[in-house]
Motif scaffolding. Structure first.
Motif, PDB file in Angstrom:
ATOM      1  N   LYS A 152       0.629  -1.129  -0.024  1.00 39.83           N
ATOM      2  CA  LYS A 152       0.065  -0.053   0.060  1.00 39.83           C
ATOM      3  C   LYS A 152       0.828   1.363   0.008  1.00 39.83           C
ATOM      4  CE  LYS A 152      -3.567  -1.990   2.545  1.00 39.83           C
ATOM      5  NZ  LYS A 152      -4.379  -2.070   3.801  1.00 39.83           N
ATOM      6  N   ASP A 153       2.144   0.976   0.482  1.00 42.98           N
ATOM      7  CA  ASP A 153       3.111   2.312   0.436  1.00 42.98           C
ATOM      8  C   ASP A 153       3.850   2.524  -0.834  1.00 42.98           C
ATOM      9  OD1 ASP A 153       2.262   2.542   3.173  1.00 42.98           O
ATOM     10  OD2 ASP A 153       3.513   0.776   3.615  1.00 42.98           O
ATOM     11  N   VAL A 154       3.241   2.335  -1.841  1.00 44.91           N
ATOM     12  CA  VAL A 154       3.940   2.490  -3.121  1.00 44.91           C
ATOM     13  C   VAL A 154       4.550   3.833  -3.285  1.00 44.91           C
ATOM     14  CG1 VAL A 154       3.410   2.689  -5.644  1.00 44.91           C
ATOM     15  CG2 VAL A 154       2.427   0.936  -4.252  1.00 44.91           C
ATOM     16  N   ASP A 155       3.780   5.082  -2.958  1.00 44.17           N
ATOM     17  CA  ASP A 155       4.603   6.424  -3.114  1.00 44.17           C
ATOM     18  C   ASP A 155       5.831   6.536  -2.237  1.00 44.17           C
ATOM     19  OD1 ASP A 155       2.549   7.102  -4.734  1.00 44.17           O
ATOM     20  OD2 ASP A 155       1.098   8.192  -3.336  1.00 44.17           O
ATOM     21  N   ALA A 156       5.693   5.886  -1.146  1.00 44.30           N
ATOM     22  CA  ALA A 156       6.666   5.928  -0.261  1.00 44.30           C
ATOM     23  C   ALA A 156       8.086   5.106  -0.835  1.00 44.30           C
ATOM     24  CB  ALA A 156       6.362   5.515   1.344  1.00 44.30           C
ATOM     25  N   ILE A 157       7.749   4.102  -1.196  1.00 43.53           N
ATOM     26  CA  ILE A 157       8.549   3.127  -2.081  1.00 43.53           C
ATOM     27  C   ILE A 157       9.288   3.724  -3.286  1.00 43.53           C
ATOM     28  CG2 ILE A 157       9.010   0.995  -3.051  1.00 43.53           C
ATOM     29  CD1 ILE A 157       6.932  -0.086  -1.430  1.00 43.53           C
ATOM     30  N   ARG A 158       8.529   4.297  -3.874  1.00 46.52           N
ATOM     31  CA  ARG A 158       8.851   5.054  -5.108  1.00 46.52           C
ATOM     32  C   ARG A 158       9.978   6.461  -4.660  1.00 46.52           C
ATOM     33  NH1 ARG A 158       4.723   5.950  -7.419  1.00 46.52           N
ATOM     34  NH2 ARG A 158       4.815   4.356  -9.027  1.00 46.52           N
ATOM     35  N   ASN A 159       9.439   7.111  -3.828  1.00 47.30           N
ATOM     36  CA  ASN A 159      10.211   8.077  -3.214  1.00 47.30           C
ATOM     37  C   ASN A 159      11.496   7.665  -2.663  1.00 47.30           C
ATOM     38  OD1 ASN A 159       8.242  10.044  -3.955  1.00 47.30           O
ATOM     39  ND2 ASN A 159       7.378   9.858  -1.943  1.00 47.30           N
ATOM     40  N   LEU A 160      11.593   6.548  -2.012  1.00 50.02           N
ATOM     41  CA  LEU A 160      12.780   6.288  -1.315  1.00 50.02           C
ATOM     42  C   LEU A 160      13.787   5.762  -2.318  1.00 50.02           C
ATOM     43  CD1 LEU A 160      12.979   3.748   1.839  1.00 50.02           C
ATOM     44  CD2 LEU A 160      14.621   3.538  -0.074  1.00 50.02           C
ATOM     45  N   ILE A 161      13.228   4.882  -3.254  1.00 46.86           N
ATOM     46  CA  ILE A 161      14.335   4.728  -4.366  1.00 46.86           C
ATOM     47  C   ILE A 161      14.913   5.888  -5.189  1.00 46.86           C
ATOM     48  CG2 ILE A 161      14.567   3.128  -6.544  1.00 46.86           C
ATOM     49  CD1 ILE A 161      14.231   1.852  -3.913  1.00 46.86           C
ATOM     50  N   GLU A 162      13.834   6.886  -5.434  1.00 51.52           N
ATOM     51  CA  GLU A 162      14.286   8.103  -6.073  1.00 51.52           C
ATOM     52  C   GLU A 162      15.286   8.919  -5.289  1.00 51.52           C
ATOM     53  OE1 GLU A 162      10.757  10.151  -6.692  1.00 51.52           O
ATOM     54  OE2 GLU A 162      10.236   9.210  -8.582  1.00 51.52           O
ATOM     55  N   GLN A 163      14.998   8.635  -3.890  1.00 54.72           N
ATOM     56  CA  GLN A 163      16.181   9.383  -3.270  1.00 54.72           C
ATOM     57  C   GLN A 163      17.636   8.763  -3.242  1.00 54.72           C
ATOM     58  OE1 GLN A 163      14.711   9.486   0.952  1.00 54.72           O
ATOM     59  NE2 GLN A 163      12.780  10.551   0.278  1.00 54.72           N
ATOM     60  N   LYS A 164      17.403   7.538  -3.371  1.00 59.15           N
ATOM     61  CA  LYS A 164      18.634   6.830  -3.509  1.00 59.15           C
ATOM     62  C   LYS A 164      19.484   6.997  -4.955  1.00 59.15           C
ATOM     63  CE  LYS A 164      19.129   4.069  -0.338  1.00 59.15           C
ATOM     64  NZ  LYS A 164      20.396   4.024   0.680  1.00 59.15           N
ATOM     65  N   LEU A 165      18.905   7.705  -5.904  1.00 59.76           N
ATOM     66  CA  LEU A 165      19.221   8.160  -7.013  1.00 59.76           C
ATOM     67  C   LEU A 165      19.384   9.604  -7.305  1.00 59.76           C
ATOM     68  CD1 LEU A 165      17.589   5.270  -9.104  1.00 59.76           C
ATOM     69  CD2 LEU A 165      19.931   5.280  -8.714  1.00 59.76           C
ATOM     70  N   ASP A 166      19.349  10.188  -6.210  1.00 55.84           N
ATOM     71  CA  ASP A 166      19.411  11.738  -6.373  1.00 55.84           C
ATOM     72  C   ASP A 166      20.745  12.223  -6.327  1.00 55.84           C
ATOM     73  OD1 ASP A 166      20.283  11.736  -3.670  1.00 55.84           O
ATOM     74  OD2 ASP A 166      18.638  12.532  -2.782  1.00 55.84           O
ATOM     75  N   ASN A 167      20.894  13.763  -6.027  1.00 51.39           N
ATOM     76  CA  ASN A 167      22.023  14.302  -6.076  1.00 51.39           C
ATOM     77  C   ASN A 167      23.296  13.888  -5.162  1.00 51.39           C
ATOM     78  OD1 ASN A 167      21.090  15.982  -8.138  1.00 51.39           O
ATOM     79  ND2 ASN A 167      20.628  17.527  -6.803  1.00 51.39           N
ATOM     80  N   GLU A 168      22.768  13.393  -4.051  1.00 55.14           N
ATOM     81  CA  GLU A 168      23.673  12.686  -3.210  1.00 55.14           C
ATOM     82  C   GLU A 168      24.304  11.429  -3.510  1.00 55.14           C
ATOM     83  OE1 GLU A 168      25.641  12.304   0.782  1.00 55.14           O
ATOM     84  OE2 GLU A 168      24.875  13.939  -0.374  1.00 55.14           O
ATOM     85  N   PHE A 169      23.410  10.702  -4.237  1.00 57.20           N
ATOM     86  CA  PHE A 169      23.971   9.482  -4.956  1.00 57.20           C
ATOM     87  C   PHE A 169      24.939   9.813  -5.901  1.00 57.20           C
ATOM     88  CE2 PHE A 169      23.663   7.431  -8.970  1.00 57.20           C
ATOM     89  CZ  PHE A 169      24.056   6.209  -8.693  1.00 57.20           C
ATOM     90  N   VAL A 170      25.041  10.807  -6.853  1.00 55.00           N
ATOM     91  CA  VAL A 170      25.930  11.243  -7.576  1.00 55.00           C
ATOM     92  C   VAL A 170      27.261  11.875  -6.953  1.00 55.00           C
ATOM     93  CG1 VAL A 170      26.662  13.029  -9.303  1.00 55.00           C
ATOM     94  CG2 VAL A 170      24.564  12.022  -9.309  1.00 55.00           C
TER      95      VAL A 170
END
Length: 397
Positions: free
Chosen positions: A339-357
Protein backbone atom coordinates in the motif's frame (compact mmCIF):
# COMPACT_ATOMS: atom_id res chain seq x y z
CA UNK A 1 21.72 -20.63 30.17
CA UNK A 2 23.94 -23.50 28.97
CA UNK A 3 24.91 -23.38 25.32
CA UNK A 4 23.72 -26.06 22.94
CA UNK A 5 26.63 -27.89 21.32
CA UNK A 6 26.21 -28.48 17.59
CA UNK A 7 28.73 -30.84 16.00
CA UNK A 8 29.51 -29.90 12.38
CA UNK A 9 30.90 -32.81 10.44
CA UNK A 10 31.51 -33.60 6.77
CA UNK A 11 33.99 -34.56 4.07
CA UNK A 12 36.90 -32.31 3.24
CA UNK A 13 35.88 -29.57 0.80
CA UNK A 14 32.18 -29.87 1.54
CA UNK A 15 32.04 -26.22 2.63
CA UNK A 16 31.77 -26.45 6.43
CA UNK A 17 33.81 -23.30 7.03
CA UNK A 18 31.68 -21.35 4.54
CA UNK A 19 28.55 -22.67 6.24
CA UNK A 20 29.79 -21.65 9.69
CA UNK A 21 30.66 -18.18 8.40
CA UNK A 22 27.16 -17.86 6.99
CA UNK A 23 25.63 -18.97 10.29
CA UNK A 24 27.90 -16.89 12.51
CA UNK A 25 29.80 -13.88 11.24
CA UNK A 26 32.85 -12.50 13.06
CA UNK A 27 30.78 -10.13 15.18
CA UNK A 28 28.64 -13.01 16.40
CA UNK A 29 31.45 -15.37 17.39
CA UNK A 30 32.81 -15.16 20.91
CA UNK A 31 36.47 -16.01 21.47
CA UNK A 32 37.28 -19.46 20.14
CA UNK A 33 37.84 -22.02 22.87
CA UNK A 34 39.51 -25.40 23.17
CA UNK A 35 38.53 -28.11 25.57
CA UNK A 36 42.05 -29.50 25.93
CA UNK A 37 41.42 -33.11 24.95
CA UNK A 38 44.82 -34.47 24.02
CA UNK A 39 45.19 -35.47 20.40
CA UNK A 40 42.06 -33.71 19.17
CA UNK A 41 42.78 -29.99 19.53
CA UNK A 42 44.09 -29.83 15.96
CA UNK A 43 40.99 -31.64 14.75
CA UNK A 44 38.35 -29.39 16.31
CA UNK A 45 37.41 -25.72 16.40
CA UNK A 46 34.71 -24.45 18.77
CA UNK A 47 32.75 -21.32 17.84
CA UNK A 48 30.60 -20.03 20.72
CA UNK A 49 27.98 -17.53 19.56
CA UNK A 50 27.37 -14.24 21.37
CA UNK A 51 23.75 -13.64 20.45
CA UNK A 52 22.19 -17.11 20.68
CA UNK A 53 22.93 -20.15 22.88
CA UNK A 54 24.68 -22.17 20.17
CA UNK A 55 28.22 -23.50 19.98
CA UNK A 56 29.31 -24.79 16.59
CA UNK A 57 31.99 -27.45 16.92
CA UNK A 58 33.80 -27.80 13.61
CA UNK A 59 35.72 -31.00 12.86
CA UNK A 60 38.46 -31.54 10.33
CA UNK A 61 37.10 -32.71 7.00
CA UNK A 62 37.15 -36.38 6.11
CA UNK A 63 39.74 -36.94 3.38
CA UNK A 64 39.20 -39.27 0.41
CA UNK A 65 42.07 -41.57 1.42
CA UNK A 66 41.17 -44.44 3.73
CA UNK A 67 43.92 -43.74 6.27
CA UNK A 68 43.20 -40.00 6.57
CA UNK A 69 39.47 -40.65 6.82
CA UNK A 70 40.05 -43.28 9.51
CA UNK A 71 42.24 -40.80 11.43
CA UNK A 72 39.52 -38.12 11.31
CA UNK A 73 36.85 -40.57 12.46
CA UNK A 74 39.13 -41.72 15.30
CA UNK A 75 39.71 -38.12 16.44
CA UNK A 76 35.98 -37.35 16.54
CA UNK A 77 35.29 -40.61 18.40
CA UNK A 78 38.01 -39.89 20.95
CA UNK A 79 36.80 -36.37 21.57
CA UNK A 80 33.20 -37.57 21.79
CA UNK A 81 34.10 -40.31 24.28
CA UNK A 82 35.90 -37.84 26.55
CA UNK A 83 33.08 -35.32 26.27
CA UNK A 84 30.47 -37.91 27.23
CA UNK A 85 32.12 -38.67 30.58
CA UNK A 86 30.55 -37.61 33.85
CA UNK A 87 31.50 -34.04 34.73
CA UNK A 88 31.73 -33.00 31.08
CA UNK A 89 28.03 -32.27 30.65
CA UNK A 90 28.80 -28.88 29.08
CA UNK A 91 30.66 -30.68 26.30
CA UNK A 92 27.97 -33.16 25.31
CA UNK A 93 26.53 -32.88 21.83
CA UNK A 94 22.94 -31.69 21.51
CA UNK A 95 22.62 -31.65 17.72
CA UNK A 96 24.66 -32.79 14.72
CA UNK A 97 24.95 -31.30 11.26
CA UNK A 98 25.88 -33.86 8.65
CA UNK A 99 27.25 -31.74 5.79
CA UNK A 100 27.21 -33.40 2.38
CA UNK A 101 28.11 -31.92 -0.99
CA UNK A 102 25.08 -31.32 -3.20
CA UNK A 103 27.33 -31.47 -6.26
CA UNK A 104 28.47 -35.04 -5.41
CA UNK A 105 25.19 -36.93 -5.33
CA UNK A 106 26.74 -40.34 -5.98
CA UNK A 107 28.70 -40.04 -2.74
CA UNK A 108 25.65 -39.45 -0.49
CA UNK A 109 25.38 -43.05 0.83
CA UNK A 110 29.11 -43.40 1.52
CA UNK A 111 29.34 -39.96 3.15
CA UNK A 112 26.36 -40.60 5.42
CA UNK A 113 27.76 -44.02 6.36
CA UNK A 114 31.10 -42.48 7.40
CA UNK A 115 29.46 -39.63 9.30
CA UNK A 116 27.21 -42.06 11.15
CA UNK A 117 30.22 -44.20 12.07
CA UNK A 118 32.14 -41.18 13.41
CA UNK A 119 29.22 -40.06 15.61
CA UNK A 120 28.19 -43.52 16.82
CA UNK A 121 28.53 -42.52 20.47
CA UNK A 122 25.83 -39.85 19.96
CA UNK A 123 23.34 -42.31 18.49
CA UNK A 124 20.33 -40.64 20.16
CA UNK A 125 21.27 -37.05 19.22
CA UNK A 126 19.09 -35.24 16.63
CA UNK A 127 20.68 -35.00 13.18
CA UNK A 128 20.16 -32.29 10.56
CA UNK A 129 21.58 -33.07 7.15
CA UNK A 130 22.81 -29.96 5.37
CA UNK A 131 23.16 -30.36 1.60
CA UNK A 132 25.79 -27.74 0.82
CA UNK A 133 26.41 -26.15 -2.59
CA UNK A 134 22.76 -26.64 -3.59
CA UNK A 135 23.02 -24.41 -6.65
CA UNK A 136 20.69 -26.46 -8.87
CA UNK A 137 17.12 -25.67 -7.87
CA UNK A 138 15.58 -28.47 -9.98
CA UNK A 139 17.80 -31.08 -8.27
CA UNK A 140 17.06 -30.06 -4.69
CA UNK A 141 13.93 -32.16 -4.15
CA UNK A 142 15.62 -35.19 -5.70
CA UNK A 143 18.72 -34.68 -3.54
CA UNK A 144 16.59 -34.47 -0.39
CA UNK A 145 14.91 -37.77 -1.29
CA UNK A 146 18.27 -39.40 -2.02
CA UNK A 147 19.51 -38.31 1.40
CA UNK A 148 16.44 -39.77 3.12
CA UNK A 149 17.01 -43.04 1.27
CA UNK A 150 20.70 -43.16 2.20
CA UNK A 151 20.05 -42.28 5.84
CA UNK A 152 17.33 -44.93 6.11
CA UNK A 153 20.03 -47.54 5.50
CA UNK A 154 21.63 -46.49 8.80
CA UNK A 155 18.77 -48.17 10.65
CA UNK A 156 20.27 -47.64 14.06
CA UNK A 157 20.20 -43.86 13.60
CA UNK A 158 17.38 -43.31 11.08
CA UNK A 159 15.00 -42.15 13.82
CA UNK A 160 17.37 -39.28 14.65
CA UNK A 161 17.02 -37.51 11.31
CA UNK A 162 15.03 -34.34 11.99
CA UNK A 163 15.56 -32.26 8.84
CA UNK A 164 17.26 -32.23 5.44
CA UNK A 165 18.06 -28.69 4.32
CA UNK A 166 19.59 -27.70 0.95
CA UNK A 167 21.82 -24.66 1.47
CA UNK A 168 23.71 -22.10 -0.56
CA UNK A 169 25.87 -20.63 2.20
CA UNK A 170 27.11 -17.58 0.31
CA UNK A 171 26.39 -15.77 -2.92
CA UNK A 172 27.89 -17.95 -5.63
CA UNK A 173 28.94 -16.32 -8.90
CA UNK A 174 27.90 -18.38 -11.93
CA UNK A 175 29.29 -15.98 -14.53
CA UNK A 176 29.79 -12.23 -15.03
CA UNK A 177 26.08 -11.48 -14.93
CA UNK A 178 24.49 -14.36 -12.97
CA UNK A 179 24.75 -15.69 -9.44
CA UNK A 180 23.07 -18.06 -6.99
CA UNK A 181 21.94 -16.14 -3.89
CA UNK A 182 22.25 -17.53 -0.34
CA UNK A 183 19.43 -19.86 0.66
CA UNK A 184 18.54 -22.24 3.46
CA UNK A 185 20.34 -20.48 6.32
CA UNK A 186 17.12 -19.26 7.98
CA UNK A 187 15.67 -22.76 7.81
CA UNK A 188 18.88 -24.14 9.33
CA UNK A 189 18.72 -21.64 12.20
CA UNK A 190 15.11 -22.57 12.97
CA UNK A 191 15.70 -26.32 12.66
CA UNK A 192 18.76 -26.21 14.93
CA UNK A 193 17.00 -24.23 17.62
CA UNK A 194 13.99 -26.54 17.42
CA UNK A 195 15.97 -29.73 18.16
CA UNK A 196 17.89 -28.36 21.15
CA UNK A 197 16.76 -29.38 24.66
CA UNK A 198 14.13 -27.06 26.13
CA UNK A 199 16.53 -25.38 28.54
CA UNK A 200 18.89 -24.49 25.70
CA UNK A 201 16.55 -23.11 23.06
CA UNK A 202 17.05 -19.46 22.21
CA UNK A 203 14.22 -17.09 23.08
CA UNK A 204 11.97 -16.09 20.19
CA UNK A 205 13.12 -12.47 20.26
CA UNK A 206 16.78 -13.51 20.26
CA UNK A 207 16.26 -15.80 17.27
CA UNK A 208 14.37 -13.04 15.45
CA UNK A 209 17.19 -10.55 16.04
CA UNK A 210 19.81 -13.12 15.07
CA UNK A 211 18.01 -13.98 11.82
CA UNK A 212 17.54 -10.32 10.90
CA UNK A 213 21.26 -9.72 11.15
CA UNK A 214 21.95 -12.75 8.98
CA UNK A 215 19.44 -11.50 6.39
CA UNK A 216 21.24 -8.15 6.28
CA UNK A 217 24.58 -9.85 5.68
CA UNK A 218 23.15 -12.03 2.93
CA UNK A 219 21.47 -9.02 1.32
CA UNK A 220 24.78 -7.16 1.20
CA UNK A 221 26.51 -10.11 -0.48
CA UNK A 222 23.79 -10.25 -3.14
CA UNK A 223 23.95 -6.49 -3.71
CA UNK A 224 27.72 -6.68 -4.20
CA UNK A 225 27.42 -9.56 -6.69
CA UNK A 226 24.66 -7.75 -8.58
CA UNK A 227 26.64 -4.52 -8.63
CA UNK A 228 29.56 -6.32 -10.26
CA UNK A 229 27.13 -7.87 -12.75
CA UNK A 230 25.72 -4.43 -13.53
CA UNK A 231 29.22 -3.16 -14.18
CA UNK A 232 29.90 -6.08 -16.51
CA UNK A 233 26.73 -5.33 -18.48
CA UNK A 234 27.52 -1.63 -18.58
CA UNK A 235 30.98 -2.33 -19.95
CA UNK A 236 29.51 -4.00 -23.04
CA UNK A 237 29.80 -1.58 -25.99
CA UNK A 238 26.10 -0.86 -26.40
CA UNK A 239 24.21 2.45 -26.19
CA UNK A 240 23.89 2.92 -22.44
CA UNK A 241 20.84 5.11 -22.88
CA UNK A 242 18.94 1.88 -23.53
CA UNK A 243 17.62 1.22 -20.01
CA UNK A 244 16.60 -2.33 -20.93
CA UNK A 245 20.15 -3.66 -20.70
CA UNK A 246 20.14 -3.54 -16.89
CA UNK A 247 16.62 -4.88 -16.34
CA UNK A 248 17.66 -8.57 -16.06
CA UNK A 249 20.33 -7.75 -13.45
CA UNK A 250 18.02 -5.47 -11.48
CA UNK A 251 15.16 -7.95 -11.65
CA UNK A 252 17.36 -10.80 -10.42
CA UNK A 253 18.67 -8.61 -7.60
CA UNK A 254 15.25 -7.48 -6.39
CA UNK A 255 13.87 -11.04 -6.60
CA UNK A 256 16.81 -12.40 -4.57
CA UNK A 257 16.36 -9.73 -1.89
CA UNK A 258 12.64 -10.45 -1.69
CA UNK A 259 13.42 -14.12 -1.06
CA UNK A 260 16.10 -13.35 1.53
CA UNK A 261 13.60 -11.33 3.53
CA UNK A 262 10.99 -14.06 3.21
CA UNK A 263 8.45 -11.96 1.32
CA UNK A 264 6.14 -14.52 -0.36
CA UNK A 265 5.55 -14.31 -4.08
CA UNK A 266 2.21 -12.78 -5.01
CA UNK A 267 0.45 -9.64 -6.19
CA UNK A 268 1.68 -7.47 -3.30
CA UNK A 269 5.29 -8.54 -3.71
CA UNK A 270 5.07 -8.00 -7.46
CA UNK A 271 3.66 -4.51 -6.94
CA UNK A 272 6.61 -3.59 -4.74
CA UNK A 273 9.12 -5.06 -7.17
CA UNK A 274 7.51 -3.34 -10.17
CA UNK A 275 7.69 0.01 -8.37
CA UNK A 276 11.37 -0.41 -7.58
CA UNK A 277 12.27 -1.48 -11.12
CA UNK A 278 10.17 1.28 -12.67
CA UNK A 279 12.07 3.98 -10.76
CA UNK A 280 15.43 2.42 -11.64
CA UNK A 281 14.59 2.20 -15.32
CA UNK A 282 13.34 5.78 -15.39
CA UNK A 283 16.55 6.99 -13.77
CA UNK A 284 18.69 5.31 -16.41
CA UNK A 285 16.50 6.60 -19.21
CA UNK A 286 16.68 10.20 -18.01
CA UNK A 287 20.46 10.09 -18.13
CA UNK A 288 21.00 12.81 -15.52
CA UNK A 289 23.26 10.59 -13.42
CA UNK A 290 25.40 9.62 -16.40
CA UNK A 291 25.96 13.28 -17.34
CA UNK A 292 26.95 14.26 -13.79
CA UNK A 293 29.37 11.40 -13.41
CA UNK A 294 30.73 11.93 -16.93
CA UNK A 295 31.70 15.45 -15.88
CA UNK A 296 33.51 14.07 -12.85
CA UNK A 297 35.38 11.55 -14.98
CA UNK A 298 36.42 14.21 -17.47
CA UNK A 299 37.72 16.39 -14.64
CA UNK A 300 39.83 13.47 -13.43
CA UNK A 301 40.96 12.55 -16.95
CA UNK A 302 39.55 9.03 -16.71
CA UNK A 303 39.06 7.15 -19.96
CA UNK A 304 35.30 7.65 -20.09
CA UNK A 305 34.78 5.34 -23.07
CA UNK A 306 35.92 2.23 -21.18
CA UNK A 307 34.86 3.22 -17.66
CA UNK A 308 31.80 5.44 -17.64
CA UNK A 309 29.12 2.95 -18.60
CA UNK A 310 30.44 0.30 -16.19
CA UNK A 311 30.60 2.72 -13.25
CA UNK A 312 27.19 4.24 -13.94
CA UNK A 313 25.55 0.84 -14.40
CA UNK A 314 27.18 -0.62 -11.29
CA UNK A 315 26.30 2.46 -9.22
CA UNK A 316 22.64 2.38 -10.22
CA UNK A 317 22.37 -1.33 -9.43
CA UNK A 318 24.04 -0.76 -6.04
CA UNK A 319 21.64 2.07 -5.21
CA UNK A 320 18.60 0.06 -6.24
CA UNK A 321 19.88 -2.86 -4.20
CA UNK A 322 20.35 -0.77 -1.06
CA UNK A 323 16.91 0.79 -1.47
CA UNK A 324 15.29 -2.58 -2.12
CA UNK A 325 16.92 -4.16 0.92
CA UNK A 326 15.64 -1.30 3.06
CA UNK A 327 12.11 -1.68 1.66
CA UNK A 328 11.98 -5.46 2.03
CA UNK A 329 13.30 -5.27 5.58
CA UNK A 330 10.52 -2.84 6.43
CA UNK A 331 7.98 -5.20 4.87
CA UNK A 332 9.51 -8.15 6.75
CA UNK A 333 9.17 -6.22 10.02
CA UNK A 334 5.58 -5.22 9.24
CA UNK A 335 6.44 -1.53 8.96
CA UNK A 336 5.66 -1.19 5.25
CA UNK A 337 3.43 -2.90 2.68
CA UNK A 338 2.39 -2.79 -0.96
CA UNK A 339 0.00 0.00 0.00
CA UNK A 340 3.00 2.28 0.53
CA UNK A 341 3.85 2.52 -3.17
CA UNK A 342 4.44 6.28 -3.07
CA UNK A 343 6.81 5.96 -0.12
CA UNK A 344 8.67 3.14 -1.87
CA UNK A 345 8.97 5.17 -5.06
CA UNK A 346 10.25 8.21 -3.15
CA UNK A 347 12.79 6.11 -1.28
CA UNK A 348 14.28 4.62 -4.45
CA UNK A 349 14.29 8.04 -6.14
CA UNK A 350 16.19 9.45 -3.15
CA UNK A 351 18.75 6.70 -3.64
CA UNK A 352 19.39 8.08 -7.12
CA UNK A 353 19.41 11.81 -6.31
CA UNK A 354 22.25 14.35 -6.14
CA UNK A 355 23.66 12.76 -2.99
CA UNK A 356 23.96 9.53 -4.94
CA UNK A 357 25.97 11.31 -7.63
CA UNK A 358 28.25 12.84 -4.98
CA UNK A 359 28.94 9.47 -3.38
CA UNK A 360 29.60 7.76 -6.67
CA UNK A 361 31.95 10.59 -7.62
CA UNK A 362 33.95 9.66 -4.51
CA UNK A 363 34.34 6.16 -5.91
CA UNK A 364 35.36 7.62 -9.28
CA UNK A 365 38.02 9.74 -7.54
CA UNK A 366 39.29 6.65 -5.75
CA UNK A 367 39.37 4.85 -9.09
CA UNK A 368 41.37 7.70 -10.63
CA UNK A 369 43.94 7.52 -7.83
CA UNK A 370 44.40 3.76 -8.13
CA UNK A 371 46.24 1.51 -10.52
CA UNK A 372 43.29 1.32 -12.91
CA UNK A 373 44.60 -1.81 -14.56
CA UNK A 374 44.17 -3.67 -11.29
CA UNK A 375 40.83 -2.12 -10.38
CA UNK A 376 38.42 -4.99 -11.14
CA UNK A 377 34.64 -4.91 -11.35
CA UNK A 378 34.60 -6.81 -8.06
CA UNK A 379 36.65 -4.02 -6.45
CA UNK A 380 34.36 -1.43 -8.00
CA UNK A 381 31.27 -3.26 -6.72
CA UNK A 382 32.66 -3.52 -3.20
CA UNK A 383 33.57 0.16 -3.09
CA UNK A 384 30.19 1.24 -4.43
CA UNK A 385 28.23 -0.90 -1.98
CA UNK A 386 30.41 0.34 0.88
CA UNK A 387 29.94 3.96 -0.19
CA UNK A 388 26.20 3.78 -0.87
CA UNK A 389 25.15 1.64 2.12
CA UNK A 390 24.26 -0.37 3.95
CA UNK A 391 20.90 1.30 4.45
CA UNK A 392 19.26 -1.91 5.61
CA UNK A 393 21.56 -2.01 8.60
CA UNK A 394 20.11 1.30 9.74
CA UNK A 395 16.50 0.33 9.29
CA UNK A 396 15.77 -1.30 12.61
CA UNK A 397 17.72 -3.11 15.24
Amino acid sequence: MAAGNVLVIGNSGVGKSTLINAFLDEDEIAARVGWGISGTTSALEIYPAKKVPFQLIDTIGFEPSFLKRAKAIKAVKKWSKESAKEGNEDRQINAIWFCIDGASRKLFPEAIKNLSKATKIWESVPVIIVITKSYSIPERAENVQMVHNAFAQQKRYAKNLKAVIPVVAQTYTLNDTAFAPPEGIMELIDATNAVLPEGMKAAEKDIASFKLKRKRAMAQSVITASTAAGGAVGAIPLPFADAAILVPVESGLVTALRKIYGIPDGDDAQKIMDTILEVGTASIGQGRNQRAMLAAMRALAIDEECSLAAIVAAAIVAAIGEGSAFVFEKVYLGEMSAKDVDAIRNLIEQKLDNEFVRKVTEVIEDFAGSDQGKYSLKDLAGNLVKTLGPSAGKASS
